[in-house]
Design an enzyme around this catalytic site. Structure first.
Site, PDB file in Angstrom:
ATOM      1  N   LYS A  20      40.078 105.116  38.435  1.00 21.14           N
ATOM      2  CA  LYS A  20      39.098 105.799  37.578  1.00 21.14           C
ATOM      3  C   LYS A  20      39.366 107.310  37.552  1.00 21.14           C
ATOM      4  O   LYS A  20      39.236 107.981  38.582  1.00 21.14           O
ATOM      5  CB  LYS A  20      37.702 105.505  38.160  1.00 21.14           C
ATOM      6  CG  LYS A  20      36.584 106.213  37.478  1.00 21.14           C
ATOM      7  CD  LYS A  20      36.168 105.522  36.207  1.00 21.14           C
ATOM      8  CE  LYS A  20      35.127 106.352  35.476  1.00 21.14           C
ATOM      9  NZ  LYS A  20      35.007 106.015  34.067  1.00 21.14           N
TER      10      LYS A  20
ATOM     11  N   GLY B 255      26.906 106.693  27.439  1.00 23.30           N
ATOM     12  CA  GLY B 255      27.134 108.139  27.359  1.00 23.30           C
ATOM     13  C   GLY B 255      26.473 108.784  26.151  1.00 23.30           C
ATOM     14  O   GLY B 255      25.983 109.917  26.230  1.00 23.30           O
ATOM     15  N   ASN B 256      26.430 108.045  25.012  1.00 27.53           N
ATOM     16  CA  ASN B 256      25.875 108.628  23.778  1.00 27.53           C
ATOM     17  C   ASN B 256      24.375 108.900  23.867  1.00 27.53           C
ATOM     18  O   ASN B 256      23.822 109.623  23.043  1.00 27.53           O
ATOM     19  CB  ASN B 256      26.174 107.703  22.586  1.00 27.53           C
ATOM     20  CG  ASN B 256      25.437 106.368  22.661  1.00 27.53           C
ATOM     21  OD1 ASN B 256      25.287 105.785  23.740  1.00 27.53           O
ATOM     22  ND2 ASN B 256      24.977 105.888  21.527  1.00 27.53           N
TER      23      ASN B 256
ATOM     24  N   LYS C  62      28.922 101.924  35.778  1.00 22.44           N
ATOM     25  CA  LYS C  62      27.465 101.954  35.601  1.00 22.44           C
ATOM     26  C   LYS C  62      26.897 100.631  35.058  1.00 22.44           C
ATOM     27  O   LYS C  62      25.752 100.267  35.368  1.00 22.44           O
ATOM     28  CB  LYS C  62      27.028 103.129  34.715  1.00 22.44           C
ATOM     29  CG  LYS C  62      27.324 102.983  33.232  1.00 22.44           C
ATOM     30  CD  LYS C  62      26.065 102.920  32.406  1.00 22.44           C
ATOM     31  CE  LYS C  62      26.240 102.676  30.940  1.00 22.44           C
ATOM     32  NZ  LYS C  62      27.465 102.415  30.293  1.00 22.44           N
TER      33      LYS C  62
ATOM     34  N   LYS D 102      30.859  95.833  30.445  1.00 22.16           N
ATOM     35  CA  LYS D 102      29.567  95.436  29.864  1.00 22.16           C
ATOM     36  C   LYS D 102      29.471  93.915  29.782  1.00 22.16           C
ATOM     37  O   LYS D 102      28.466  93.310  30.146  1.00 22.16           O
ATOM     38  CB  LYS D 102      29.382  96.047  28.467  1.00 22.16           C
ATOM     39  CG  LYS D 102      29.312  97.559  28.473  1.00 22.16           C
ATOM     40  CD  LYS D 102      29.029  98.094  27.071  1.00 22.16           C
ATOM     41  CE  LYS D 102      29.476  99.534  26.944  1.00 22.16           C
ATOM     42  NZ  LYS D 102      28.940 100.436  27.972  1.00 22.16           N
TER      43      LYS D 102
HETATM   44  P1  ADP Z   1      29.258 103.633  27.076  1.00 22.94           P
HETATM   45  O1  ADP Z   1      29.178 105.104  27.307  1.00 22.94           O
HETATM   46  O2  ADP Z   1      28.111 103.118  26.267  1.00 22.94           O
HETATM   47  O3  ADP Z   1      29.518 102.831  28.320  1.00 22.94           O
HETATM   48  P2  ADP Z   1      32.003 102.966  26.258  1.00 22.94           P
HETATM   49  O4  ADP Z   1      32.827 103.912  25.466  1.00 22.94           O
HETATM   50  O5  ADP Z   1      32.344 102.757  27.690  1.00 22.94           O
HETATM   51  O6  ADP Z   1      30.498 103.461  26.069  1.00 22.94           O
HETATM   52  O7  ADP Z   1      31.974 101.527  25.558  1.00 22.94           O
HETATM   53  C1  ADP Z   1      31.625 101.384  24.189  1.00 22.94           C
HETATM   54  C2  ADP Z   1      32.875 101.368  23.314  1.00 22.94           C
HETATM   55  O8  ADP Z   1      33.647 100.199  23.585  1.00 22.94           O
HETATM   56  C3  ADP Z   1      32.634 101.283  21.832  1.00 22.94           C
HETATM   57  O9  ADP Z   1      32.424 102.559  21.282  1.00 22.94           O
HETATM   58  C4  ADP Z   1      33.921 100.613  21.308  1.00 22.94           C
HETATM   59  O10 ADP Z   1      34.762 101.591  20.730  1.00 22.94           O
HETATM   60  C5  ADP Z   1      34.620 100.081  22.543  1.00 22.94           C
HETATM   61  N1  ADP Z   1      35.067  98.689  22.502  1.00 22.94           N
HETATM   62  C6  ADP Z   1      36.175  98.249  23.143  1.00 22.94           C
HETATM   63  N2  ADP Z   1      36.351  96.938  22.972  1.00 22.94           N
HETATM   64  C7  ADP Z   1      35.324  96.505  22.188  1.00 22.94           C
HETATM   65  C8  ADP Z   1      34.946  95.225  21.665  1.00 22.94           C
HETATM   66  N3  ADP Z   1      35.644  94.125  21.905  1.00 22.94           N
HETATM   67  N4  ADP Z   1      33.822  95.163  20.915  1.00 22.94           N
HETATM   68  C9  ADP Z   1      33.095  96.261  20.670  1.00 22.94           C
HETATM   69  N5  ADP Z   1      33.403  97.507  21.139  1.00 22.94           N
HETATM   70  C10 ADP Z   1      34.509  97.631  21.894  1.00 22.94           C
HETATM   71 MG    MG Z   2      31.324 102.932  29.545  1.00 25.03          MG
END
Ligand code: ADP
Ligand code: MG
Length: 314
Positions: free
Chosen positions: A130, A11-12, A215, A277
């Site tokens: 969701k 998203g960023n 995604k 992820k």
């Molecule tokens: P994106 O839009 O890139 O999919 P998300 O918000 O879905 O972003 O996922 C990234 C976020 O996951 C990070 O900003 C972090 O706060 C969070 N996060 C949750 N668990 C973990 C973990 N074990 N290690 C690293 N980040 C984590």
């Molecule tokens: Mg995400």
């Protein structure tokens, strides 16, 4: 031979925390993201892009709700397609402008509006999880549930919100077209927002459904379907962490998929964020991919070269 990489943008890459989401803000973020993408292309990687669409499709859903008194509201699959076109356009233009200013010789980038097949029998359809679209009051939410076949839940004290199923992606419908474009040298943007979820009917025909595909899991399917060497998932943190937000928190550098699987089973990765992820990287290497990486957007090239991010290997 150059390495083929599917890059999944978080998203960023399109909207920063705290921004309202004006066109100018999103264009500027995409311009900065395009510079990171062009660094990888310049270094010789064959890049296929995919991206999230949460805030953008959320906005489109709100616009449809509010406009419904004057013009018919569109269903979720159509809103998803609109968001792919919107974001794909921003990336095509920003990438082409970046090629031009850096003197990189490249065909113009192209966005493929992408459908992703899911199983009509996927257990996710029995349990919508969701949250999507606008927040409503409890009365409005209950009225909607009475009128339509929708599930609404109370969302962490912020109001009521619709929840939809998040089924597992099976395959990219347009995979042959995407591969052909990649082989011709085009930078392709595909499967935005996890793709438009479709199911196959008895006659083999496809139809769109009200659901959202993750995604990162769709990115794994895309990487598999275009025969990519590497899956690179870019987000806003430099590494996957174990013991997340505890004093014993630790960043993972290179990690074997078997060890990562153990950490997953121990519950280190949250469902809506790092969980999918990690799952996507595990599936990619299990399905024959050579390496999958989770890294921060501004360290994309370094992550490909193995010096940054969490590197998942078999
Ligand atoms: P994106 O839009 O890139 O999919 P998300 O918000 O879905 O972003 O996922 C990234 C976020 O996951 C990070 O900003 C972090 O706060 C969070 N996060 C949750 N668990 C973990 C973990 N074990 N290690 C690293 N980040 C984590
Ligand atoms: Mg995400």
């Amino acid at each position: 031979m150059s390495k083929r990489v599917v890059v999944a943008l978080g998203g960023n890459a399109i909207l920063q925390r705290g921004q309202r989401g004006t066109a100018a803000e999103q264009m500027e973020n995409v311009r900065m993201t395009a510079e990171q993408v062009v660094r990888m292309i310049d270094a010789g990687y064959e890049v296929i892009l995919t991206h999230g669409n949460g805030p953008q499709v959320g906005t489109i859903l709100i616009q449809n709700e509010l406009g419904a008194r004057q013009v018919p509201a569109m269903p979720m699959d159509v809103c998803g397609a609109e968001s792919q076109g919107f974001i794909g356009y921003l990336f095509c233009q920003a990438l082409a402008n970046c090629f031009l200013s850096r003197g990189v010789l490249k065909s113009s980038p192209v966005c493929v509006v992408t459908q992703v097949e899911v199983d009509a029998e996927d257990p996710a359809f029995l349990n919508p999880t969701k949250p999507v679209g606008p927040f409503f009051t409890e009365d409005e939410a209950r009225r909607r549930m009475g009128e339509r076949n929708e599930t609404w839940i109370e969302d962490a004290g912020r109001g009521w919100r619709r929840v939809v199923p998040s089924p597992d992606p099976k395959q990219i419908v347009e995979k042959e077209a995407v591969t052909a474009l990649v082989e011709k040298g085009y930078v392709v943007i595909a499967s935005g927002g996890g793709g438009i979820p479709v199911v196959k009917g008895k006659d083999g025909g496809l139809s769109g459904i009200e659901a959202v595909i993750d995604k990162d899991l769709a990115a794994e399917r895309l990487a598999h379907d275009v025969n990519a060497d590497i899956l690179l998932i870019l987000t806003d943190v430099p590494n996957v962490l174990i013991n997340y937000r505890q004093s014993s928190e630790k960043a993972l550098g290179q990690v074997k998929s078997g060890d990562l699987e153990k950490f997953r089973e121990e519950g280190h990765f949250r469902a809506g964020s790092m969980g999918p992820k990690v799952e996507a990287t595990l599936r990619f290497v299990k399905n024959g991919g050579s390496r999958a990486v989770i890294a921060r957007l501004d360290e994309a090239l370094e992550a490909l070269e193995g010096t940054r991010g969490t590197q998942v290997v078999r």
